[in-house]
Design a protein around this motif. Structure first.
Motif, short mmCIF file in Angstrom:
data_model
loop_
_atom_site.label_atom_id
_atom_site.label_comp_id
_atom_site.label_asym_id
_atom_site.label_seq_id
_atom_site.Cartn_x
_atom_site.Cartn_y
_atom_site.Cartn_z
N ILE A 100 54.05 95.67 60.98
CA ILE A 100 54.52 96.85 62.06
C ILE A 100 53.32 96.95 62.67
O ILE A 100 53.61 97.42 63.73
N ASN A 101 51.94 97.02 62.29
CA ASN A 101 50.80 97.17 63.07
C ASN A 101 50.81 96.24 64.19
O ASN A 101 50.31 96.66 65.49
N THR A 102 51.33 95.05 63.89
CA THR A 102 51.17 93.96 65.12
C THR A 102 52.27 94.45 66.17
O THR A 102 51.83 94.37 67.65
N ILE A 103 53.39 94.90 66.03
CA ILE A 103 54.35 95.20 66.92
C ILE A 103 53.89 96.63 67.51
O ILE A 103 54.17 96.78 68.78
N LYS A 104 53.32 97.53 66.67
CA LYS A 104 52.88 98.53 67.36
C LYS A 104 51.74 98.59 68.57
O LYS A 104 51.64 98.85 69.59
N GLN A 105 50.73 97.30 68.05
CA GLN A 105 49.72 96.99 68.95
C GLN A 105 50.41 96.62 70.18
O GLN A 105 49.79 96.64 71.47
N GLY A 106 51.52 95.50 69.99
CA GLY A 106 52.20 94.91 71.18
C GLY A 106 52.87 96.05 72.19
O GLY A 106 52.62 95.87 73.36
N GLU A 107 53.21 97.28 71.68
CA GLU A 107 53.72 98.16 72.48
C GLU A 107 52.71 98.87 73.14
O GLU A 107 52.96 99.25 74.29
N LEU A 108 51.47 98.96 72.63
CA LEU A 108 50.45 99.79 73.30
C LEU A 108 49.80 98.83 74.43
O LEU A 108 49.32 99.29 75.46
N THR A 109 49.97 97.50 74.33
CA THR A 109 49.25 96.67 75.09
C THR A 109 50.17 96.02 76.31
O THR A 109 49.92 95.08 76.72
N GLY A 110 51.59 96.33 76.31
CA GLY A 110 52.75 96.06 77.11
C GLY A 110 53.15 94.43 76.65
O GLY A 110 53.93 93.88 77.62
N PHE A 111 53.15 94.42 75.19
CA PHE A 111 53.77 93.00 74.77
C PHE A 111 54.83 93.53 73.80
O PHE A 111 54.84 92.75 72.81
N ALA A 112 55.61 94.33 73.99
CA ALA A 112 56.59 94.94 72.80
C ALA A 112 57.55 93.92 72.73
O ALA A 112 57.54 93.72 71.29
N PRO A 165 44.08 77.85 62.36
CA PRO A 165 43.37 76.73 63.08
C PRO A 165 44.05 76.08 64.29
O PRO A 165 43.48 75.60 65.22
N PHE A 166 45.16 76.03 64.23
CA PHE A 166 46.19 75.64 65.22
C PHE A 166 45.78 76.47 66.48
O PHE A 166 45.96 76.26 67.55
N ALA A 167 46.03 77.84 65.99
CA ALA A 167 46.14 78.78 67.25
C ALA A 167 44.76 78.58 67.83
O ALA A 167 44.62 78.86 69.25
N VAL A 168 43.54 78.63 67.01
CA VAL A 168 42.22 78.22 67.57
C VAL A 168 42.29 77.23 68.73
O VAL A 168 41.74 77.14 69.81
N MET A 169 42.96 76.03 68.20
CA MET A 169 42.87 74.94 69.03
C MET A 169 43.96 74.71 70.09
O MET A 169 43.46 74.05 71.24
N MET A 170 44.83 75.61 69.93
CA MET A 170 46.09 75.37 70.98
C MET A 170 46.14 76.30 72.01
O MET A 170 46.94 76.35 72.98
N THR A 171 45.76 77.50 71.75
CA THR A 171 45.56 78.45 72.48
C THR A 171 44.99 78.45 73.68
O THR A 171 43.72 78.32 73.77
N PRO A 172 45.61 78.65 75.08
CA PRO A 172 44.72 78.46 76.29
C PRO A 172 43.74 79.46 76.49
O PRO A 172 43.94 80.74 76.06
N PRO A 173 42.70 79.08 77.13
CA PRO A 173 41.86 80.09 77.63
C PRO A 173 42.16 81.41 78.32
O PRO A 173 43.06 81.05 79.23
N GLY A 174 41.89 82.78 77.96
CA GLY A 174 42.38 83.70 78.68
C GLY A 174 43.94 84.13 78.09
O GLY A 174 44.42 84.98 78.71
N ALA A 175 44.39 83.34 77.59
CA ALA A 175 45.72 83.86 76.75
C ALA A 175 45.80 85.10 76.13
O ALA A 175 44.96 85.44 75.67
N VAL A 176 46.65 86.14 76.67
CA VAL A 176 46.78 87.21 75.97
C VAL A 176 48.31 87.47 75.30
O VAL A 176 49.05 86.85 75.80
N GLY A 177 48.32 88.44 74.29
CA GLY A 177 49.57 88.52 73.76
C GLY A 177 50.09 87.64 72.92
O GLY A 177 49.64 86.73 72.54
N PRO A 178 51.09 88.03 71.98
CA PRO A 178 51.76 87.13 70.84
C PRO A 178 52.26 86.07 71.48
O PRO A 178 52.81 85.96 72.65
N PRO A 179 51.95 85.05 70.79
CA PRO A 179 52.61 83.70 71.22
C PRO A 179 54.23 83.58 70.99
O PRO A 179 54.48 84.04 70.29
N PRO A 180 54.75 82.45 71.64
CA PRO A 180 56.24 82.25 71.23
C PRO A 180 56.29 81.52 69.98
O PRO A 180 55.21 81.14 69.51
#
Length: 248
Positions: A100-112, A165-180
């Motif tokens: 729920i905290n993650t969803i709330k943070q998404g709403e606050l940052t434009g990634f609801a 560890p996958f997130a650290v290796m696979m997330t592109p530089p500068g990526a923001v918001g929850p991944p698909p």
């Protein structure tokens, strides 16, 4: 094979698996939690610390329980099992609050919508874990069912630390918001090796796949796959937002 050998093998197998779970739970969070705590860069809400504590406590508790069984301390195993119900309940609550905290943070940052979409991984996971544990409690007097159901309950739980560890290796530089949600599939495939180990063990020791292992594995893999298309549906996004709305 003697009766003692037949009796000992399951005990040692599940004991070994439990300590593998401890290693996964601890090591998986090294890049995104432990190292950040050490350098002071972790910026998560307090609920994430509580959730992390409950997760490690639950995994260690399970290892302790399997050690009791492996050392034939069944009275201790049953006595502590009662406390385990309370510990898991606290863990489940912490998981839901963290989601729920993650969803709330998404709403606050434009990634609801993205946050609501990704939450299906957490909500489906805790539903699976709870189902396996309830079934394990219902079958506490059937050792072969109980041990397998409890072990299966850790596969959805350990997908989170395996994904870090996958997130650290696979997330592109500068990526923001929850991944698909589809990015959860590679770590899911790795954590599903637990299922492979269980199936191989069943085949080797009993000459067949135990129905609990077989059907439990099918259920886990089906949920992992189905989460991808369902996560982006308007019905799920609305449901996730409604659940988050219950927290105010």
């Amino acid at each position: 094979m003697t009766t003692i050998e037949t009796f000992e093998k399951p005990r040692r197998f599940y004991q070994t698996m439990a300590w593998v779970f401890v290693a996964i739970a601890f090591c998986g969070f090294i890049p995104t939690y432990w190292l950040k705590l050490m350098d002071g860069s972790f910026a998560g809400k307090p609920i994430l610390h509580i959730h992390g504590f409950m997760l490690f406590a639950w995994v260690l508790f399970y290892a302790l329980q399997t050690n009791f069984v492996a050392n034939r301390k069944m009275t201790d195993h049953r006595s502590w099992g009662i406390a385990g119900v309370s510990l898991f309940t606290a863990l489940a609550i912490s998981i839901l609050l963290a989601a729920i905290n993650t969803i709330k943070q998404g709403e606050l940052t434009g990634f609801a919508n993205q946050a609501a979409s990704f939450s299906i991984v957490t909500f489906s996971g805790i539903a699976l874990i709870a189902a396996f544990i309830v079934l394990a409690i219902m079958n506490v007097h059937r050792a072969d069912w109980h041990s397998r159901l409890m072990t299966l309950s850790f596969v959805p739980l350990l997908q989170a630390p395996m994904a870090r560890p996958f997130a650290v290796m696979m997330t592109p530089p500068g990526a923001v918001g929850p991944p698909p949600v589809f990015v959860t599939l590679p770590p899911a495939i790795v954590i599903d090796l637990i299922l492979v180990a269980m199936l191989i063990y069943d085949r080797k020791v009993t000459g067949r796949f135990h129905p609990v292992t077989l059907w439990g594995s099918i259920a886990i893999i089906a949920v992992q796959i189905l989460c991808v298309p369902i996560s982006t549906s308007p019905a799920w996004i609305a449901t996730a937002k409604a659940i988050a709305g219950l927290a105010g």
